[in-house]
Design a protein around this motif. Structure first.
Motif, PDB file in Angstrom:
ATOM      1  N   LYS A 243      11.947   0.469   9.287  1.00  0.00           N
ATOM      2  CA  LYS A 243      12.115   1.099   8.065  1.00  0.00           C
ATOM      3  C   LYS A 243      10.575   1.666   7.749  1.00  0.00           C
TER       4      LYS A 243
ATOM      5  N   CYS B 267       9.380   4.245   9.874  1.00  0.00           N
ATOM      6  CA  CYS B 267      10.278   5.631   9.541  1.00  0.00           C
ATOM      7  C   CYS B 267       9.603   6.217   8.190  1.00  0.00           C
TER       8      CYS B 267
ATOM      9  N   ASN C  25       7.949   9.986   7.771  1.00  0.00           N
ATOM     10  CA  ASN C  25       8.065  10.890   6.706  1.00  0.00           C
ATOM     11  C   ASN C  25       6.793  11.518   6.143  1.00  0.00           C
TER      12      ASN C  25
END
Length: 118
Positions: A13, A16, A20
């Protein structure tokens, strides 16, 4: 990778979330490229912290380096990491599907194409 322990969901997570913010990180990587300096794991961790406000675990960074360090020098270059990650992000966008303004017609076309596969 010796002593492989896997990647937890929380590590994935955070990675990720880092992706971004890849544009900010790419600027930092370009500065290293302009200075003709390769990026070590410590510098990678520091750049992630500055760009995102959180740090990645050393295990995930070690995994990234094992995957993307093509020449095996223990450092990442802009070409080895950023260009590959940006390509991955753009492939997922499917921008070629977003050009149609008539969403009902696009939906019908999609359904017809899917029905042909059965």
């Amino acid at each position: 990778m010796p002593n492989e322990t896997g990647i937890s969901f929380n590590e994935f997570k955070k990675f990720c979330q880092f992706l971004n913010n890849l544009d900010d990180f790419a600027i930092a990587m370009k500065m290293y490229t302009y200075a003709q300096q390769p990026v070590s794991q410590e510098e990678f961790l520091r750049a992630v912290m500055v760009c995102t406000g959180f740090s990645l675990g050393s295990h995930i960074v070690n995994t990234v380096f094992n995957i993307f360090d093509k020449d095996g020098d223990g450092h990442l270059s802009h070409k080895e990491f950023i260009s590959l990650m940006k390509d991955r992000l753009h492939r997922g966008a499917r921008s070629h599907l977003m050009h149609s303004q008539n969403t009902m017609e696009a939906f019908k076309t999609c359904v017809k194409n899917e029905m042909r596969t059965f």
